[in-house]
Write a protein that holds these residues in place. Structure first.
Motif, PDB file in Angstrom:
ATOM      1  N   SER A  61     115.065   7.804 -65.532  1.00  0.00           N
ATOM      2  CA  SER A  61     114.276   7.336 -66.699  1.00  0.00           C
ATOM      3  C   SER A  61     115.038   7.544 -67.930  1.00  0.00           C
ATOM      4  CB  SER A  61     113.164   8.169 -66.850  1.00  0.00           C
ATOM      5  OG  SER A  61     112.470   7.926 -68.189  1.00  0.00           O
ATOM      6  N   VAL A  62     115.235   6.471 -68.625  1.00  0.00           N
ATOM      7  CA  VAL A  62     116.133   6.568 -69.987  1.00  0.00           C
ATOM      8  C   VAL A  62     115.170   6.481 -71.067  1.00  0.00           C
ATOM      9  CG1 VAL A  62     118.102   5.635 -68.772  1.00  0.00           C
ATOM     10  CG2 VAL A  62     116.379   3.746 -69.613  1.00  0.00           C
ATOM     11  N   ALA A  63     114.008   6.188 -71.083  1.00  0.00           N
ATOM     12  CA  ALA A  63     112.958   6.258 -72.245  1.00  0.00           C
ATOM     13  C   ALA A  63     111.549   6.145 -71.685  1.00  0.00           C
ATOM     14  CB  ALA A  63     113.330   5.181 -73.227  1.00  0.00           C
ATOM     15  N   THR A  64     110.654   6.922 -72.649  1.00  0.00           N
ATOM     16  CA  THR A  64     109.102   6.915 -71.923  1.00  0.00           C
ATOM     17  C   THR A  64     108.452   6.232 -72.960  1.00  0.00           C
ATOM     18  OG1 THR A  64     109.308   8.887 -70.890  1.00  0.00           O
ATOM     19  CG2 THR A  64     107.063   8.337 -71.660  1.00  0.00           C
ATOM     20  N   LEU A  65     107.901   4.980 -72.837  1.00  0.00           N
ATOM     21  CA  LEU A  65     107.225   4.155 -73.768  1.00  0.00           C
ATOM     22  C   LEU A  65     106.043   4.793 -74.067  1.00  0.00           C
ATOM     23  CD1 LEU A  65     108.067   0.506 -72.430  1.00  0.00           C
ATOM     24  CD2 LEU A  65     109.220   1.800 -74.392  1.00  0.00           C
ATOM     25  N   TYR A  66     105.296   5.217 -73.122  1.00  0.00           N
ATOM     26  CA  TYR A  66     103.897   5.921 -73.271  1.00  0.00           C
ATOM     27  C   TYR A  66     103.881   7.350 -73.390  1.00  0.00           C
ATOM     28  CZ  TYR A  66     101.400   1.374 -71.902  1.00  0.00           C
ATOM     29  OH  TYR A  66     100.985  -0.039 -71.772  1.00  0.00           O
ATOM     30  N   ALA A  84     115.888  17.829 -63.939  1.00  0.00           N
ATOM     31  CA  ALA A  84     116.879  17.525 -64.865  1.00  0.00           C
ATOM     32  C   ALA A  84     117.787  16.199 -64.380  1.00  0.00           C
ATOM     33  CB  ALA A  84     117.703  18.550 -64.963  1.00  0.00           C
ATOM     34  N   ASP A  85     117.790  15.844 -63.020  1.00  0.00           N
ATOM     35  CA  ASP A  85     118.018  14.641 -62.752  1.00  0.00           C
ATOM     36  C   ASP A  85     117.488  13.367 -62.886  1.00  0.00           C
ATOM     37  OD1 ASP A  85     120.572  16.110 -61.654  1.00  0.00           O
ATOM     38  OD2 ASP A  85     119.776  16.504 -59.811  1.00  0.00           O
ATOM     39  N   ALA A  86     116.289  13.575 -63.052  1.00  0.00           N
ATOM     40  CA  ALA A  86     115.334  12.369 -63.172  1.00  0.00           C
ATOM     41  C   ALA A  86     114.962  11.539 -64.668  1.00  0.00           C
ATOM     42  CB  ALA A  86     113.940  12.828 -62.635  1.00  0.00           C
ATOM     43  N   TRP A  87     115.704  12.301 -65.501  1.00  0.00           N
ATOM     44  CA  TRP A  87     115.433  11.639 -66.977  1.00  0.00           C
ATOM     45  C   TRP A  87     116.679  11.878 -67.715  1.00  0.00           C
ATOM     46  CZ3 TRP A  87     115.358  14.738 -71.130  1.00  0.00           C
ATOM     47  CH2 TRP A  87     115.189  15.860 -70.962  1.00  0.00           C
ATOM     48  N   THR A  88     116.989  11.039 -68.929  1.00  0.00           N
ATOM     49  CA  THR A  88     117.999  11.523 -69.776  1.00  0.00           C
ATOM     50  C   THR A  88     117.401  11.253 -71.206  1.00  0.00           C
ATOM     51  OG1 THR A  88     120.337  11.424 -70.294  1.00  0.00           O
ATOM     52  CG2 THR A  88     119.212   9.341 -69.258  1.00  0.00           C
ATOM     53  N   ALA A  89     117.790  11.658 -72.131  1.00  0.00           N
ATOM     54  CA  ALA A  89     117.820  11.173 -73.549  1.00  0.00           C
ATOM     55  C   ALA A  89     118.703  10.667 -74.243  1.00  0.00           C
ATOM     56  CB  ALA A  89     116.896  12.558 -74.431  1.00  0.00           C
ATOM     57  N   LYS A  90     119.890  10.572 -73.536  1.00  0.00           N
ATOM     58  CA  LYS A  90     121.098  10.301 -74.148  1.00  0.00           C
ATOM     59  C   LYS A  90     121.322   8.772 -74.514  1.00  0.00           C
ATOM     60  CE  LYS A  90     123.905   9.206 -70.026  1.00  0.00           C
ATOM     61  NZ  LYS A  90     125.225   9.682 -69.297  1.00  0.00           N
ATOM     62  N   PHE A  91     120.326   8.019 -74.163  1.00  0.00           N
ATOM     63  CA  PHE A  91     120.379   6.377 -74.434  1.00  0.00           C
ATOM     64  C   PHE A  91     119.427   6.096 -75.542  1.00  0.00           C
ATOM     65  CE2 PHE A  91     121.614   6.429 -69.725  1.00  0.00           C
ATOM     66  CZ  PHE A  91     123.047   6.050 -70.258  1.00  0.00           C
TER      67      PHE A  91
END
Length: 352
Positions: free
Chosen positions: A122-127, A339-346
């Motif tokens: 996941s690279v962004a959460t819209l909701y 920690a492997d399932a998401w990132t905020a770096k993008f």
């Protein structure tokens, strides 16, 4: 998401919005491309990105339509194709096969797929707010999740966000499926509740609840309560990519995220204008009745985006709580490190 609706025709456009986040995966890729660049470069070409919109053309994808129509993807330096899935297509078959670079799905669905050897990130959460709620008639004696004990509740089936939401709601009330009568009703929430076949249904606040209002049936919605740590243990709809895409094409991923969030910001600022732009992407959206339904859907969707400063944000506590919850409920086929399932770096600097 997904909204594989088998709803009555009277439900109209707003009802279709439900299907993209709840249906079980069936079928093979058979999607259609709807942007001006649909016949362009393959997903592997530099700067060419195919975004999988996991249902047929629908107002729920307004941020992507707005970003495309206003040239935000072009300004970000990516040649984006919006690829809509067919009604019976799996959520992740196309991205796993290399036919898509980015996919729109629930964070919980991406996490479940990761446990099934589809390495989605996941690279962004819209909701920022989870969209699934319990819906009951206005005069129902059910006023809290605990009141559901001994009553019947309808869900499309034992899959997807409505089912995950039911399990979270029951867990928060100290209940299990054995304490209620869970009915698998397909995508017929409105008909099932209106006819009294079930006492309550799980549905989307920006879809099913809107449909009931449009049909003139008075209902109440009951949100999923937070757990003991004050967290609702489910992550809503967002953008996902394969690990390999994140590693090999970071600039393209960041560009898609930034442009899409610009589109979401415009939807939040002026939902009516977003409906007008979406008419070029969604069949029959030039009809006044469809526009009214679409606007009602967007007005119910905007609060789910959260504060403007947090558009797309990732919440580590929610991801950790979701991994624990889905593991405990047997919804994951293998262990997954949160920690492997998401990132905020993008995410854009203003959000990250």
């Amino acid at each position: 998401m997904t909204f594989r609706a088998r709803l009555a025709a009277a439900v109209g456009l707003a009802a279709l919005t439900l299907a993209a986040c709840a249906a079980p995966p069936t079928g093979e890729p058979s999607g259609e491309e709807t942007t001006a660049g649909a016949g362009g470069a393959s997903p592997a070409a530099a700067g060419a990105v195919t975004v999988g919109l996991t249902y047929v053309p629908d107002i729920q994808f307004a941020p992507f339509y707005v970003a495309d129509a206003k040239g935000y993807y072009d300004e970000a330096g990516v040649d984006v194709t919006l690829r809509h899935h067919g009604q019976s297509e799996q959520l992740f078959t196309a991205i796993a096969a290399g036919q898509e670079d980015v996919v729109v799905a629930g964070g919980d669905e991406m996490l479940q797929a990761r446990s099934q050897d589809v390495p989605l990130l996941s690279v962004a959460t819209l909701y920022q707010e989870y969209p699934v709620v319990l819906i009951v008639p206005e005069d129902s004696p059910i006023t809290s999740p605990a009141d559901l004990a001994g009553h019947s509740v309808g869900v499309p089936g034992p899959f997807g966000e409505t089912y995950f939401g039911l399990l979270a709601l029951l867990g928060a009330a100290g209940l299990t499926e054995a304490d209620v009568d869970v009915e698998h009703i397909g995508f017929t929430q409105q008909a099932a509740l209106a006819a009294g076949h079930v006492d309550a249904v799980m549905g989307f606040v920006n879809n099913d609840a809107v449909n009931f209002a449009g049909a003139g049936m008075a209902v109440r919605t009951i949100e999923i309560p937070p757990n003991a740590d004050g967290v609702t243990p489910l992550v809503g709809i967002g953008l996902g990519v394969l690990d390999e895409t994140a590693a090999s094409r970071p600039d393209d991923v960041a560009a898609v995220v930034e442009a899409t969030l610009r589109g979401a910001a415009d939807v939040a600022a002026d939902p009516a204008a977003a409906v007008e732009l979406a008419a070029d992407y969604v069949p029959d959206l030039d009809r006044p009745d469809r526009q009214q339904a679409a606007l009602a859907t967007l007005e119910a969707t905007v609060p789910l985006y959260g504060e403007a400063s947090a558009f797309g944000a990732q919440d580590p506590a929610t991801w950790a709580a979701m991994v624990a919850f889905m593991t405990e409920r047997g919804l994951l086929e293998a262990d997954v490190d949160a920690a492997d399932a998401w990132t905020a770096k993008f995410l854009p600097a203003a959000t990250n």
